[in-house]
Design a protein around this motif. Structure first.
Motif, short mmCIF file in Angstrom:
data_model
loop_
_atom_site.label_atom_id
_atom_site.label_comp_id
_atom_site.label_asym_id
_atom_site.label_seq_id
_atom_site.Cartn_x
_atom_site.Cartn_y
_atom_site.Cartn_z
N ARG A 186 -0.30 1.67 8.07
CA ARG A 186 -0.33 2.73 7.04
C ARG A 186 0.01 3.14 5.30
NH1 ARG A 186 -4.69 6.26 8.69
NH2 ARG A 186 -3.73 6.24 10.40
N ILE A 187 -0.83 2.80 4.58
CA ILE A 187 -0.63 2.70 3.30
C ILE A 187 -1.21 3.99 2.85
CG2 ILE A 187 -1.46 1.41 0.64
CD1 ILE A 187 -0.37 -0.87 3.59
N ASP A 188 -0.12 4.14 2.50
CA ASP A 188 -0.03 5.22 1.45
C ASP A 188 0.06 5.16 0.51
OD1 ASP A 188 0.58 8.36 0.72
OD2 ASP A 188 2.07 8.86 2.13
N MET A 189 -1.03 5.62 -0.52
CA MET A 189 -1.42 5.40 -1.55
C MET A 189 -0.07 6.47 -2.69
SD MET A 189 -3.14 2.51 -2.11
CE MET A 189 -3.52 2.55 -4.05
N SER A 190 0.64 7.67 -2.42
CA SER A 190 1.08 8.12 -3.10
C SER A 190 2.78 8.24 -2.88
CB SER A 190 1.07 9.55 -2.37
OG SER A 190 1.84 9.78 -0.86
N ARG A 191 2.60 6.81 -1.63
CA ARG A 191 4.24 5.81 -1.80
C ARG A 191 4.22 4.86 -2.96
NH1 ARG A 191 6.37 5.68 3.70
NH2 ARG A 191 8.54 5.97 2.77
N LYS A 198 -2.43 -6.01 1.36
CA LYS A 198 -2.98 -4.60 2.17
C LYS A 198 -3.20 -3.76 0.89
CE LYS A 198 -0.71 -5.73 6.87
NZ LYS A 198 -0.19 -4.54 7.67
N ILE A 199 -2.13 -3.54 0.08
CA ILE A 199 -2.19 -2.35 -1.12
C ILE A 199 -3.59 -1.93 -1.44
CG2 ILE A 199 -1.78 -1.89 -3.30
CD1 ILE A 199 1.18 -2.02 -1.45
N MET A 200 -4.25 -3.90 -1.93
CA MET A 200 -5.54 -4.25 -2.39
C MET A 200 -7.15 -4.12 -2.08
SD MET A 200 -6.55 -7.88 -4.46
CE MET A 200 -7.50 -8.29 -3.24
N MET A 201 -6.74 -4.05 -0.41
CA MET A 201 -7.73 -3.37 0.36
C MET A 201 -7.93 -1.49 0.65
SD MET A 201 -7.18 -6.26 3.68
CE MET A 201 -8.34 -7.12 3.52
N ALA A 202 -6.62 -0.98 0.64
CA ALA A 202 -7.08 -0.05 0.38
C ALA A 202 -7.42 0.79 -0.39
CB ALA A 202 -5.45 0.76 0.93
N ALA A 203 -6.89 0.04 -2.22
CA ALA A 203 -7.14 0.60 -3.08
C ALA A 203 -9.48 0.57 -2.87
CB ALA A 203 -6.97 -0.51 -4.60
N ASP A 260 -9.53 3.13 2.49
CA ASP A 260 -9.15 3.30 4.42
C ASP A 260 -7.94 2.83 4.10
OD1 ASP A 260 -8.97 3.37 6.22
OD2 ASP A 260 -9.91 1.82 6.76
N SER A 261 -7.03 3.43 4.87
CA SER A 261 -5.65 3.89 4.74
C SER A 261 -5.05 3.00 5.46
CB SER A 261 -5.00 4.95 4.97
OG SER A 261 -4.81 5.75 5.90
N ASP A 262 -5.84 2.19 7.33
CA ASP A 262 -5.60 1.64 7.77
C ASP A 262 -5.68 0.69 7.46
OD1 ASP A 262 -5.01 0.88 10.32
OD2 ASP A 262 -6.73 2.11 11.20
N GLU A 263 -5.23 -0.13 7.54
CA GLU A 263 -4.90 -1.79 7.64
C GLU A 263 -4.67 -3.16 8.65
OE1 GLU A 263 -6.62 -2.20 4.65
OE2 GLU A 263 -6.79 -0.28 4.16
N ALA A 264 -5.56 -3.04 9.31
CA ALA A 264 -4.61 -4.10 10.17
C ALA A 264 -5.56 -5.54 10.06
CB ALA A 264 -5.76 -3.93 11.66
N VAL A 265 -4.42 -6.50 10.06
CA VAL A 265 -4.70 -7.56 9.03
C VAL A 265 -4.28 -9.15 9.76
CG1 VAL A 265 -4.53 -9.55 7.09
CG2 VAL A 265 -4.70 -7.51 6.76
#
Length: 568
Positions: A306-311, A265-270, A274-279
């Motif tokens: 929800r993937i928050d890249m600041s976390r 999910k982190i790779m998808m967001a990067a 998009d921070s909303d990842e549904a798998v």
């Protein structure tokens, strides 16, 4: 009903697979091939005995499916005729020709379609390569067999084969409850409202969801029917990464699968921003009673995060793990009913609820006793998902098998994403307390897997020339225009002609359900999946919709208002 058969409605977990097969009866996309090379003295008679005994023990493997006026029925043959083992002989070919012939034979055996209305949905092929080498292809259709079921089939087939060779009784566990018992229990739970809590959870959790995917090429690219349009890559974790994964799972009180899913999910967001990842992920509906039942007991749930890249990775893993556990806690609602609930509640999901599947595979192996057996990956055709990742979490090591649909990804992009994933996973495990946006994940993706760009027009966009000088035959009535707009929204391509075919445009069974639900809401309650299957061309479909009083006040006189379809 014949005295030698039993029948019952199709199970809720089988519904989506059946719809796909109806639309694609020659597609082997839901076939589950297991391919082995056996070096030793292979006994075809023992194999045929073992194969048919496994079929006899499990009613799902002697079931056919039939469309009736009251719905789809599955019919179980109590006393089936023996199913022969298909035998191919390549011993007469030269060494140079044999390799090519073997691959062709393996592909053909693994991808030969099933006629679900007329034959058992399981098949065994033995390909004789030499006097001491045989290739085996065991294939079952997913409508009667999930991953755990296949491990049971392999286990029992191996024991029955070995016992036939020994001439001694097999050591098998008692026959488990049949799949019909599981289906009846599930249908009863749906009928008596026992799954209302699950329905409410998914309506709230998946409102407005759009299935997530790694960036790829134009998803509507033309394909050749029946061609092998998947690219399978296996990425084993090296010893150091496996140890780091296991150690961090212990330290974080998590599981290796949760960590692997979180990294995905982190790779998808990067990659997408998009921070909303549904798998999607497969779950098992097996209670101890059905632990060794063969059938389609696996369900699909949607793990949305929800993937928050600041976390940090540590913080993100905790949230993703909770999201996954919540989804599993509500796994009893069949996926097909989950999607139907979203439509009925007016919470329209995206064009695809699931585009990427990330699951842990069941561990199983075939053992024939004498000789040496090795397993190989079969080449298969594409199914409804863009990417399927199967995590093999064995005690001997961890590997991920990636199956990319080539309508979406090139082989180069696929290889790049696999390499990037391993590098990103290592970075996350090495620095779990560093914020994600400080780990250079986008740079890893740019260096290892440059995000592909498509020159194709965006979904719904129509070239200006296509909007001009339409012939009279291309003009649409207001009803056709409304339905065309719905099809464009669902499939993601412009619908330009009254003769456009929903399925030739790229629609499939899951899209069909969404399209029909929208037509019911906006045009006519008489829209149905059966109507769309039987009349997939726009004008033909619309001409069979009955006028709906609820929409009459919003209707326009079709005889005075022809129009062309433009961008929605």
């Amino acid at each position: 009903m014949d005295s030698l058969t039993d029948s019952l409605p199709i199970g809720p977990l089988q519904e989506g697979i059946w719809l796909f097969w109806q639309l694609n009866p020659t597609s082997p996309a839901y076939s589950m091939p297991e391919v082995f090379h056996f070096d030793g003295d292979f006994d075809t008679e023992a194999a045929e005995f073992a194969f048919n005994e496994v079929i006899r023990r499990h009613e799902a493997l002697r079931t056919t499916f039939h469309e009736t006026d009251s719905g789809v029925l599955q019919v179980i043959d109590r006393d089936p005729e023996p199913v022969p083992v298909n035998v191919a002989d390549l011993r007469g070919f030269s060494a140079a020709a044999q390799s090519e012939q073997l691959q062709s034979a393996l592909d053909a055996a693994a991808n030969l379609p099933f006629d679900l209305t007329a034959e058992p949905a399981i098949r065994l092929t033995a390909i004789q390569v030499s006097e001491s080498r045989t290739a085996l292809v065991l294939v079952a259709h997913h409508i009667v067999c999930d991953g755990t079921s296949m491990t049971i089939v392999l286990d029992e087939f191996g024991e029955l084969y070995r016992s036939a060779r020994r001439g001694t009784p097999p050591e098998l566990k008692p026959i488990a409850p049949g799949y019909s018992t599981f289906v009846k229990r599930q249908l009863a739970a749906l009928a008596n409202g026992a799954l209302k809590e699950e329905s409410a959870y998914w309506r709230e959790r998946l409102a407005g969801v759009t299935g997530s995917a790694l960036p790829g090429a134009d998803r509507t690219a033309a394909r050749v029917p029946g061609a092998l349009h998947t690219y399978v890559v296996s990425t084993p974790l090296d010893d150091g990464l496996t140890e780091a994964l296991s150690e961090y799972a212990r330290r974080a009180r998590s599981t290796p699968f949760s960590i692997l899913l979180c990294a995905m999910k982190i790779m998808m967001a990067a990659a997408t921003g998009d921070s909303d990842e549904a798998v999607g992920t497969a779950t098992s509906g097996r209670t101890p009673k059905f632990a060794r039942t063969v059938g389609m007991l696996a369900n699909m749930v949607v793990a949305r995060s929800r993937i928050d890249m600041s976390r940090t990775f540590a913080e993100t893993l905790e949230e993703v793990s909770l999201d996954l556990m919540d989804a599993i806690d509500h796994q009893d609602l069949p996926f097909s009913r989950m999607v139907a609930d979203l439509h009925d509640a007016g919470l329209q999901p995206g064009a695809d609820v699931v585009r990427t599947v990330f699951s842990a595979g069941a561990n199983g192996a075939l053992k024939l006793g004498e000789g040496r057996l090795s397993e190989v990956v079969a080449r298969t055709v594409e199914g409804p998902f863009d990417l399927v990742v199967d995590c093999d979490l064995a005690s001997s090591g961890i590997a991920l098998d990636w199956e990319y649909a080539l309508r979406t990804y090139s082989r180069e992009a696929a290889d790049g994403y696999c390499a990037a994933y391993l590098e990103i996973l290592a970075a996350l495990l090495h620095q779990p307390d560093t914020t994600l946006d400080s780990l250079g994940l986008a740079e890893i993706l740019a260096r290892v897997a440059p995000i592909p760009r498509s020159d194709a027009p965006s979904p719904g966009a129509m070239p200006p020339a296509a909007q001009q000088d339409r012939p009279p035959d291309a003009l649409l009535t207001s009803v056709e225009g409304t339905v065309a707009d719905i099809w464009s929204e669902v499939i993601g391509v412009p619908v330009q002609s009254p003769h456009d075919d929903f399925f030739e445009l790229g629609g499939h069974s899951m899209m069909a359900g969404e399209a029909v639900a929208l037509v019911r809401k906006k045009v006519s309650r008489t829209a149905s999946l059966r109507l769309l299957f039987g009349h997939p061309q726009l004008r033909d479909f619309c001409s069979r919709l009955e006028a709906d009083a609820d929409h009459a006040s919003n209707a326009v006189d079709d005889s005075r208002s022809p129009r062309s379809v433009g961008p929605t």
